[in-house]
Every structure is written in C-alpha cells, then in structure tokens.
Design a protein around this motif. Structure first.
Motif, PDB file in Angstrom:
ATOM      1  N   LEU A  92     -23.558   7.857 -42.475  1.00 15.79           N
ATOM      2  CA  LEU A  92     -24.355   8.534 -41.794  1.00 15.79           C
ATOM      3  C   LEU A  92     -24.014  10.258 -41.535  1.00 15.79           C
ATOM      4  N   PRO A  93     -24.942  11.040 -41.466  1.00 11.05           N
ATOM      5  CA  PRO A  93     -24.227  12.437 -41.421  1.00 11.05           C
ATOM      6  C   PRO A  93     -23.666  12.911 -40.172  1.00 11.05           C
ATOM      7  N   LEU A  94     -22.625  13.667 -40.168  1.00 10.18           N
ATOM      8  CA  LEU A  94     -21.852  14.010 -39.168  1.00 10.18           C
ATOM      9  C   LEU A  94     -22.635  15.015 -38.095  1.00 10.18           C
ATOM     10  N   PHE A  95     -23.875  15.323 -38.526  1.00 13.12           N
ATOM     11  CA  PHE A  95     -24.693  16.062 -37.579  1.00 13.12           C
ATOM     12  C   PHE A  95     -25.409  15.037 -36.503  1.00 13.12           C
ATOM     13  N   HIS A  96     -25.048  13.884 -37.005  1.00 15.12           N
ATOM     14  CA  HIS A  96     -25.510  12.731 -36.117  1.00 15.12           C
ATOM     15  C   HIS A  96     -24.728  12.057 -34.860  1.00 15.12           C
ATOM     16  N   THR A  97     -25.156  11.729 -33.668  1.00 14.58           N
ATOM     17  CA  THR A  97     -24.067  11.197 -32.962  1.00 14.58           C
ATOM     18  C   THR A  97     -23.431   9.847 -33.436  1.00 14.58           C
ATOM     19  N   SER A  98     -24.027   9.162 -34.161  1.00 12.07           N
ATOM     20  CA  SER A  98     -23.637   8.012 -34.783  1.00 12.07           C
ATOM     21  C   SER A  98     -22.381   8.400 -36.002  1.00 12.07           C
ATOM     22  N   GLY A  99     -22.954   9.297 -36.717  1.00 11.18           N
ATOM     23  CA  GLY A  99     -21.905   9.621 -37.656  1.00 11.18           C
ATOM     24  C   GLY A  99     -20.662  10.277 -37.053  1.00 11.18           C
ATOM     25  N   LEU A 100     -20.954  11.197 -36.211  1.00  8.31           N
ATOM     26  CA  LEU A 100     -19.711  11.725 -35.424  1.00  8.31           C
ATOM     27  C   LEU A 100     -18.808  10.884 -34.699  1.00  8.31           C
ATOM     28  N   GLN A 101     -19.633   9.818 -34.231  1.00 12.86           N
ATOM     29  CA  GLN A 101     -18.658   8.688 -33.478  1.00 12.86           C
ATOM     30  C   GLN A 101     -17.837   7.920 -34.510  1.00 12.86           C
ATOM     31  N   ALA A 102     -18.072   7.749 -35.613  1.00 11.35           N
ATOM     32  CA  ALA A 102     -17.322   7.138 -36.503  1.00 11.35           C
ATOM     33  C   ALA A 102     -16.082   7.679 -36.750  1.00 11.35           C
ATOM     34  N   ILE A 103     -15.922   9.104 -36.599  1.00 12.79           N
ATOM     35  CA  ILE A 103     -14.813  10.018 -36.692  1.00 12.79           C
ATOM     36  C   ILE A 103     -14.202   9.842 -35.352  1.00 12.79           C
ATOM     37  N   LEU A 104     -14.737  10.179 -34.418  1.00  9.83           N
ATOM     38  CA  LEU A 104     -13.973  10.294 -32.930  1.00  9.83           C
ATOM     39  C   LEU A 104     -13.484   9.053 -32.442  1.00  9.83           C
ATOM     40  N   GLY A 105     -14.181   8.017 -32.915  1.00  5.73           N
ATOM     41  CA  GLY A 105     -13.768   6.498 -32.654  1.00  5.73           C
ATOM     42  C   GLY A 105     -12.492   6.070 -33.146  1.00  5.73           C
ATOM     43  N   ALA A 106     -12.560   6.611 -34.606  1.00  3.14           N
ATOM     44  CA  ALA A 106     -11.194   6.201 -35.105  1.00  3.14           C
ATOM     45  C   ALA A 106      -9.942   7.035 -34.562  1.00  3.14           C
ATOM     46  N   ILE A 107     -10.576   8.354 -34.036  1.00  2.00           N
ATOM     47  CA  ILE A 107      -9.246   9.084 -33.793  1.00  2.00           C
ATOM     48  C   ILE A 107      -8.500   8.499 -32.390  1.00  2.00           C
ATOM     49  N   ILE A 108      -9.638   8.160 -31.425  1.00  2.00           N
ATOM     50  CA  ILE A 108      -9.282   7.985 -30.269  1.00  2.00           C
ATOM     51  C   ILE A 108      -8.563   6.590 -30.189  1.00  2.00           C
ATOM     52  N   VAL A 109      -8.563   5.644 -31.309  1.00  2.00           N
ATOM     53  CA  VAL A 109      -7.816   4.384 -31.037  1.00  2.00           C
ATOM     54  C   VAL A 109      -6.901   4.399 -32.252  1.00  2.00           C
ATOM     55  N   GLY A 110      -6.560   5.613 -32.888  1.00  2.00           N
ATOM     56  CA  GLY A 110      -5.421   5.811 -33.915  1.00  2.00           C
ATOM     57  C   GLY A 110      -5.896   4.936 -35.272  1.00  2.00           C
ATOM     58  N   GLY A 111      -7.127   4.718 -35.545  1.00  6.54           N
ATOM     59  CA  GLY A 111      -7.627   3.897 -36.645  1.00  6.54           C
ATOM     60  C   GLY A 111      -7.975   4.962 -37.958  1.00  6.54           C
ATOM     61  N   LYS A 112      -8.671   4.516 -38.780  1.00  5.99           N
ATOM     62  CA  LYS A 112      -9.305   5.168 -40.052  1.00  5.99           C
ATOM     63  C   LYS A 112     -10.794   5.215 -40.087  1.00  5.99           C
ATOM     64  N   VAL A 113     -11.116   6.444 -40.736  1.00  4.94           N
ATOM     65  CA  VAL A 113     -12.421   6.307 -41.133  1.00  4.94           C
ATOM     66  C   VAL A 113     -12.820   6.853 -42.633  1.00  4.94           C
ATOM     67  N   SER A 114     -13.573   6.184 -43.444  1.00  4.61           N
ATOM     68  CA  SER A 114     -14.154   6.508 -44.683  1.00  4.61           C
ATOM     69  C   SER A 114     -15.604   6.864 -44.604  1.00  4.61           C
ATOM     70  N   ILE A 115     -15.821   8.295 -44.862  1.00  2.31           N
ATOM     71  CA  ILE A 115     -16.970   8.962 -44.920  1.00  2.31           C
ATOM     72  C   ILE A 115     -17.710   9.105 -46.409  1.00  2.31           C
ATOM     73  N   SER A 116     -18.695   8.280 -46.520  1.00  2.00           N
ATOM     74  CA  SER A 116     -19.387   8.369 -47.857  1.00  2.00           C
ATOM     75  C   SER A 116     -20.406   9.440 -48.141  1.00  2.00           C
ATOM     76  N   LEU A 117     -20.302  10.180 -48.961  1.00  2.00           N
ATOM     77  CA  LEU A 117     -21.248  11.298 -49.014  1.00  2.00           C
ATOM     78  C   LEU A 117     -22.779  10.942 -49.319  1.00  2.00           C
ATOM     79  N   LYS A 118     -22.948   9.797 -49.846  1.00  2.00           N
ATOM     80  CA  LYS A 118     -24.440   9.250 -49.786  1.00  2.00           C
ATOM     81  C   LYS A 118     -24.489   7.766 -49.877  1.00  2.00           C
ATOM     82  N   PHE A 119     -25.522   7.332 -49.193  1.00  2.00           N
ATOM     83  CA  PHE A 119     -25.522   5.726 -49.393  1.00  2.00           C
ATOM     84  C   PHE A 119     -25.965   5.350 -50.691  1.00  2.00           C
TER      85      PHE A 119
END
Length: 411
Positions: A92-119
């Motif tokens: 999901l694009p990072l200008f979308h709240t769901s895409g942004l949440q993937a990063i912020l959610g991982a940060i807040i729990v101390g997890g990891k995130v993998s961002i795919s450039l394209k589905f």
C-alpha cells in the motif's frame, strides 16, 4: 549496480575488497548537532498533512496531530494484536493511512515492516517468504487476484506463515479461501476508517462479528447515525455516519487552509463522514453508500453501492461504476459505466435486459457506457465525481433513443 560508488557502513565491513567501490564508516558522515534548535512538540501539534482519496471531489489535506499519528499506530495494531516478533508486509502507498499505519504500527510495538514497491501476484508469495511476514495489509482488489492465481512453490512453503490479513471488504467465500488455501488464521475486515478518522469503528482481535458489518463503537469515538436534519435515525434506518472523539487528538484537526470545508463536515458537534450506513440494535454498522452516490428516482432512494454489487455479478463485467446524472424530470437518471472482463462480449441492449430482471423497475439504468478503464486515484478507488462531471459522452448509450422504450410503452 554500476551506478553505485559509495557505501556507508555502520560497524566493520566484512564484504569483498572491491577497488571500484568506495566503502567508508557511517560515523564519518554524522552531522554536527552544534547550534541545532530542539523543538518540543505537544500531542496536539500538527505532525503531518495527508490528503483524502478524492473520490467525490478534489482531495483535501487533513491536518494530523502527533497524537493522531500515534493513535493510528495503536488502533491499527490492535486489529491484529500486533507483537514485537511480527513482520508486516504491505504494497500500500505510504500516502494512504493504511500504508502509513503499517510503518507506525511496527514502530509502536517494536516490530518490523516490509514495504513492497508494487503489488505483483506472481511475486506475492516469494516476497512473503523472503520478508518472513506474519501479517499482510492489502487492498480489496488484490483478494480475488490472489485466490485465482495458480499454486506455486513459495505459496506451498509459506502455508500458515501469514497469521492475519488486514483488508476490506472480504466476502465469506474469500475469507474461507484464505483460511483453507493459504493457512491464514484471521481476516481483519470489520472496521471503518478514513483519512479524517482512522478505525472509527472496529472489533477486538478474534471477535465474533456479523458478516458485512464495519464494526461498532470503540473507546476512542462516539458514533451516531443522523438524517439530513442531524437528528438520530432509528436502528436499521439508513443515515449519515458521524463521529466525535472520546479522547483528545485522536482524529484529524481539520483541513489545511480550508476552514470552510472543515466547518462543513463539523456540524452540530459531529464530524459528518458523507458515508451512508445503518446501525443494528447491537451497535454494528453496515455501509450502504457514499451520500453523494445515493440516487433518487421515482420517489425511491437507490444505492449505487448495491447496484454495483448486482452488476458485478454479470460474468462479462470486470469492473463497474454506477452513478446519477440529472434528469429532465427533476430527479436522477442512472448511468452504468462498465469495463468488460478480458475476452468478454456484451451489448448495451443485452445488459439493459439483464438488469431489468435483477433490479427494481425504478432502478433500471437509462445510460450504459463501455470503457477500457475507469478513472481512479492513487489507491485504486474510482473517481465517481469525474464520471459525473463527464455526463453523457459520445460513447454513452441512451435507452430513451432506442425502440426498447417504445416497446415498453406499447406493451
């Protein structure tokens, strides 16, 4: 990688000796903090501007406080009970709240995130395997594509690796396919969210939830369904979904440099979403349509959302959008814009006859248009306001100009 000339390394470099590659310590490039002004932020200070999807009109920049960004992280993580050992994968694009949440959610729990450039459906399971993902955040349009894709070795090896998928909507059959074929244990699809209010309604992780609902009130927001006069409607009656926060700074702070637009949605102490829903007696809400997408003909209200659910059931239709155009009789005429499925053939007349057997007579479309594609925004949502603005195009078929109307009158 011939363009690569400099690599900065934190710690010792154990790689091969490559004369053409300049490898230097990262510490040599650390900035000098002398004279840097440290700014203290309060939770209510604006931390970001994020634009709305723009499906019903020009996009607006939502002012998002630091606390709202933290609440996005927390609320989204709670949907799947995210833990430090989890790895979230998303295209999901990072200008979308769901895409942004993937990063912020991982940060807040101390997890990891993998961002795919394209589905990519062909690379999906390989990316899941490589990333070690345990949670996937995807768009609804990706769901049937993944289900229809042929099995591959990476899919077999990763069976059960992804414990939870976040996406909306999922049909019961699609959920079961993800459970049986991919080993997914939970689908988080019972929530309502927008750029203005993320997870305005939701359900706890693993909760038993009515099919088709968008969750119910949570601790962050008060929720109500109102009519056009901002009076609460009875249970089961369609109305506009409205929110107000139960805690400070857990939703947007207005539209950037558009005070009039902010005032339009904040009326009578409620933030009006523009989405039409109904609420059952247990407090679960069910989406019916965008308010701007509601149509009226023959004294009856017509949901574009429900119409699209009907038309997408035609085997020859790949995509469809239904919207209103002004009628000379003072209400609405209905236009159906169709993208045919690959290799499919369908005439305007045949589709019109097909629709007469499946929708009420007052909802039978006057206009039908076939296109190669629908106008969409950056996250794949159809820009209905653009279709409405285009009106009757040279490619639009009008039943009123055919013999079909004359035959109906003479019958």
């Amino acid at each position: 990688m011939p363009e690569l000339s400099l690599v900065l390394v934190n710690g010792e470099f154990a790689g091969a000796d490559t004369p053409a590659l300049d490898v230097r310590p990262l510490g040599d490039y650390w900035g000098d903090s002398t004279g840097v002004e440290v700014v203290e932020n309060s939770p209510s200070d604006i931390g970001a501007l994020m634009y709305t999807s723009g499906t019903t009109g020009p996009s607006k920049a939502c002012m998002m406080s630091h606390n709202y960004l933290c609440n996005i992280a927390r609320a989204g993580s709670n949907l799947v009970a995210l833990e430090p050992h989890d790895i979230v994968w998303t295209p999901l694009p990072l200008f979308h709240t769901s895409g942004l949440q993937a990063i912020l959610g991982a940060i807040i729990v101390g997890g990891k995130v993998s961002i795919s450039l394209k589905f990519s459906v062909t690379n999906f399971w390989a990316e899941i395997e490589t990333s070690g993902a345990t949670v996937a955040k995807i768009m609804a349009s990706m769901v049937p594509i993944l289900i229809a894709a042929p099995e591959d070795d990476a899919m077999k090896r990763t069976f059960g690796q992804v414990r939870a998928v976040v996406g909306n909507p999922f049909t019961p059959a699609q959920k079961q396919a993800f459970y049986d074929r991919f080993g997914v244990k939970y689908i988080a699809n019972n929530q309502y969210g927008s750029t203005e209010v993320y997870c305005g309604t939701s359900v706890p992780y693993l909760a038993d939830t009515p099919q088709g609902s968008a969750g119910k009130r949570n601790d962050d927001f008060d929720v109500i369904v109102l009519d056009d006069n901002d009076c609460e409607v009875p249970y089961g009656t369609p109305g506009e979904l409205c929110f107000r926060p139960s805690k400070p700074d857990v939703m947007f702070s207005g539209y950037w440099q558009q005070p009039q637009k902010s005032a339009e949605v904040w009326r009578n102490l409620w933030m009006h979403t523009g989405d039409m829903v109904r609420m059952d007696e247990e407090g679960f809400i069910y989406f019916t349509d965008r308010k701007k997408d509601y149509m009226r003909k023959g004294g009856e209200n017509i949901s574009g959302f429900e119409m699209e659910k009907t038309f997408i059931g035609h085997d020859a239709i790949g995509e469809v959008s239904v919207h209103a155009l002004p009628s000379e009789l003072g209400e609405d005429d209905i236009k159906v814009v169709v993208v045919l499925a690959d290799g499919a053939n369908l005439s305007h007349e045949d589709l019109w006859h097909w629709s007469r057997e499946r929708v009420p007579s007052f909802a039978t479309p006057r206009y039908i248009e076939f296109r190669k594609e629908l106008p969409k925004n950056g996250v794949g949502r159809v820009l209905k306001y653009q279709l409405r603005d285009e009106g009757v195009t040279p490619a639009t078929w009008d039943v009123q100009t055919t013999d079909l109307v004359k035959k109906r009158v003479s019958q």
